[in-house]
Scaffold this motif. Sequence first.
Motif, PDB file in Angstrom:
ATOM      1  N   MET A   1       0.835  -1.175   0.000  1.00 10.39           N
ATOM      2  CA  MET A   1       0.000   0.000   0.000  1.00 10.39           C
ATOM      3  C   MET A   1       0.882   1.240   0.000  1.00 10.39           C
ATOM      4  O   MET A   1       2.085   1.124   0.177  1.00 10.39           O
ATOM      5  N   SER A   2       0.282   2.370  -0.174  1.00  9.43           N
ATOM      6  CA  SER A   2       1.003   3.643  -0.157  1.00  9.43           C
ATOM      7  C   SER A   2       0.498   4.484   1.000  1.00  9.43           C
ATOM      8  O   SER A   2      -0.662   4.383   1.400  1.00  9.43           O
ATOM      9  N   MET A   3       1.382   5.337   1.506  1.00  5.07           N
ATOM     10  CA  MET A   3       1.003   6.210   2.614  1.00  5.07           C
ATOM     11  C   MET A   3       1.778   7.515   2.546  1.00  5.07           C
ATOM     12  O   MET A   3       2.841   7.588   1.950  1.00  5.07           O
ATOM     13  N   LYS A   4       1.178   8.559   3.134  1.00  5.40           N
ATOM     14  CA  LYS A   4       1.865   9.837   3.299  1.00  5.40           C
ATOM     15  C   LYS A   4       1.349  10.490   4.566  1.00  5.40           C
ATOM     16  O   LYS A   4       0.256  10.178   5.041  1.00  5.40           O
ATOM     17  N   PHE A  16       0.960  13.223  13.608  1.00  5.79           N
ATOM     18  CA  PHE A  16       0.662  13.356  12.181  1.00  5.79           C
ATOM     19  C   PHE A  16      -0.850  13.534  12.079  1.00  5.79           C
ATOM     20  O   PHE A  16      -1.598  12.562  12.085  1.00  5.79           O
ATOM     21  N   PRO A  17      -1.322  14.795  11.995  1.00  4.79           N
ATOM     22  CA  PRO A  17      -2.760  15.047  12.034  1.00  4.79           C
ATOM     23  C   PRO A  17      -3.510  14.412  10.866  1.00  4.79           C
ATOM     24  O   PRO A  17      -4.693  14.130  10.983  1.00  4.79           O
ATOM     25  N   THR A  18      -2.809  14.188   9.773  1.00  2.37           N
ATOM     26  CA  THR A  18      -3.417  13.503   8.639  1.00  2.37           C
ATOM     27  C   THR A  18      -2.422  12.490   8.096  1.00  2.37           C
ATOM     28  O   THR A  18      -1.331  12.850   7.664  1.00  2.37           O
ATOM     29  N   THR A  19      -2.792  11.225   8.155  1.00  5.29           N
ATOM     30  CA  THR A  19      -2.034  10.168   7.506  1.00  5.29           C
ATOM     31  C   THR A  19      -2.963   9.538   6.487  1.00  5.29           C
ATOM     32  O   THR A  19      -4.051   9.073   6.837  1.00  5.29           O
ATOM     33  N   THR A  20      -2.560   9.573   5.227  1.00  7.38           N
ATOM     34  CA  THR A  20      -3.391   9.051   4.147  1.00  7.38           C
ATOM     35  C   THR A  20      -2.855   7.713   3.700  1.00  7.38           C
ATOM     36  O   THR A  20      -1.652   7.557   3.492  1.00  7.38           O
ATOM     37  N   VAL A  21      -3.756   6.757   3.548  1.00 16.69           N
ATOM     38  CA  VAL A  21      -3.421   5.412   3.095  1.00 16.69           C
ATOM     39  C   VAL A  21      -4.175   5.170   1.796  1.00 16.69           C
ATOM     40  O   VAL A  21      -5.367   5.467   1.700  1.00 16.69           O
ATOM     41  N   ASN A  24      -6.030   0.785  -3.080  1.00 16.19           N
ATOM     42  CA  ASN A  24      -7.123  -0.169  -3.270  1.00 16.19           C
ATOM     43  C   ASN A  24      -7.109  -1.250  -2.200  1.00 16.19           C
ATOM     44  O   ASN A  24      -7.215  -2.437  -2.498  1.00 16.19           O
ATOM     45  N   THR A  25      -6.951  -0.834  -0.940  1.00 13.11           N
ATOM     46  CA  THR A  25      -6.965  -1.771   0.181  1.00 13.11           C
ATOM     47  C   THR A  25      -8.146  -1.441   1.090  1.00 13.11           C
ATOM     48  O   THR A  25      -8.773  -0.380   0.961  1.00 13.11           O
ATOM     49  N   ASP A  26      -8.431  -2.310   2.026  1.00 16.37           N
ATOM     50  CA  ASP A  26      -9.479  -2.055   3.013  1.00 16.37           C
ATOM     51  C   ASP A  26      -9.110  -0.907   3.942  1.00 16.37           C
ATOM     52  O   ASP A  26      -9.972  -0.374   4.639  1.00 16.37           O
ATOM     53  N   LEU A  27      -7.846  -0.524   3.961  1.00 13.40           N
ATOM     54  CA  LEU A  27      -7.389   0.562   4.836  1.00 13.40           C
ATOM     55  C   LEU A  27      -7.399   1.931   4.179  1.00 13.40           C
ATOM     56  O   LEU A  27      -7.089   2.924   4.835  1.00 13.40           O
ATOM     57  N   TRP A  47       4.635  10.435  -0.871  1.00 13.20           N
ATOM     58  CA  TRP A  47       4.097   9.077  -0.919  1.00 13.20           C
ATOM     59  C   TRP A  47       5.206   8.054  -0.715  1.00 13.20           C
ATOM     60  O   TRP A  47       6.275   8.168  -1.304  1.00 13.20           O
ATOM     61  N   TYR A  48       4.941   7.062   0.125  1.00 10.86           N
ATOM     62  CA  TYR A  48       5.855   5.955   0.397  1.00 10.86           C
ATOM     63  C   TYR A  48       5.110   4.636   0.215  1.00 10.86           C
ATOM     64  O   TYR A  48       3.932   4.534   0.573  1.00 10.86           O
ATOM     65  N   THR A  49       5.807   3.640  -0.297  1.00 15.12           N
ATOM     66  CA  THR A  49       5.287   2.275  -0.256  1.00 15.12           C
ATOM     67  C   THR A  49       5.543   1.756   1.143  1.00 15.12           C
ATOM     68  O   THR A  49       6.629   1.946   1.688  1.00 15.12           O
ATOM     69  N   ALA A  50       4.542   1.125   1.742  1.00 15.86           N
ATOM     70  CA  ALA A  50       4.694   0.699   3.129  1.00 15.86           C
ATOM     71  C   ALA A  50       4.159  -0.711   3.357  1.00 15.86           C
ATOM     72  O   ALA A  50       3.172  -1.113   2.742  1.00 15.86           O
ATOM     73  N   ASN A  51       4.840  -1.427   4.226  1.00 20.22           N
ATOM     74  CA  ASN A  51       4.317  -2.687   4.739  1.00 20.22           C
ATOM     75  C   ASN A  51       3.410  -2.352   5.912  1.00 20.22           C
ATOM     76  O   ASN A  51       3.648  -1.386   6.645  1.00 20.22           O
ATOM     77  N   VAL A  52       2.389  -3.170   6.127  1.00 15.99           N
ATOM     78  CA  VAL A  52       1.378  -2.911   7.142  1.00 15.99           C
ATOM     79  C   VAL A  52       1.362  -4.063   8.150  1.00 15.99           C
ATOM     80  O   VAL A  52       1.388  -5.231   7.760  1.00 15.99           O
ATOM     81  N   TYR A  53       1.314  -3.708   9.442  1.00 15.84           N
ATOM     82  CA  TYR A  53       1.284  -4.704  10.512  1.00 15.84           C
ATOM     83  C   TYR A  53       0.298  -4.271  11.586  1.00 15.84           C
ATOM     84  O   TYR A  53       0.191  -3.085  11.888  1.00 15.84           O
ATOM     85  N   SER A  54      -0.358  -5.231  12.188  1.00 16.15           N
ATOM     86  CA  SER A  54      -1.142  -4.961  13.388  1.00 16.15           C
ATOM     87  C   SER A  54      -0.173  -4.853  14.560  1.00 16.15           C
ATOM     88  O   SER A  54       0.838  -5.552  14.610  1.00 16.15           O
TER      89      SER A  54
END
Length: 184
Positions: A1-4, A16-21, A24-27, A47-54
């Motif tokens: 996914m991507s994030m900024k 980070f008052p706004t983090t955008t994900v 095309n993911t559920d997040l 924009w960064y490509t990011a791995n996602v973890y709980s």
Amino acid sequence: MSMKVQYPYGGGPAYFPTTTVAGNTDLDGTYLGWCIDVGNTIGNNTWYTANVYSSYEALPDGIPDNPENFDLVNWIINQNYVGTSSLGGYGNFTYGDVQQAIWTLIDDSNSTSGLGPWNQNRVNQILAAANANGEGFEPGCNDKVAVILVPVSGTGIQQQVIIAQVTFIELGMPCEPCETIVTN
């Protein structure tokens, strides 16, 4: 996914008052975000490509320095401290107080970068409450859970190098049973 992320500003609701994900993911969406890595920086609105973890799953080594304290961090983000009154006449809690408490619990280093106004007495109150009430905390219906975003380079396992500050977003927990919310 991507994030900024959007950089902190005085009086903001989170570090980070706004983090955008996106991706095309559920997040996909916009969230409040927090820093868990003072050893790296992250670009504003980049924009960064990011791995996602709980925050409740096994994490890669060193992400963060003290992952065993994520139950306390999850407890903290569910208390909605920002803007409420502290005890002892120390004023209202700020996002800087919350961020400093998070760093104290999960990062071996501390910083004052981007904290804006904060007060060690308020931080100590957050930490004392988390230690008294947060051990073993698991978010439930309508609570928030920390979802970790790790900006990486490359796409192969050998190229998954952290290239920017590791962050987390506050994700609301649904009340109906669901399958795994976040997976790698």
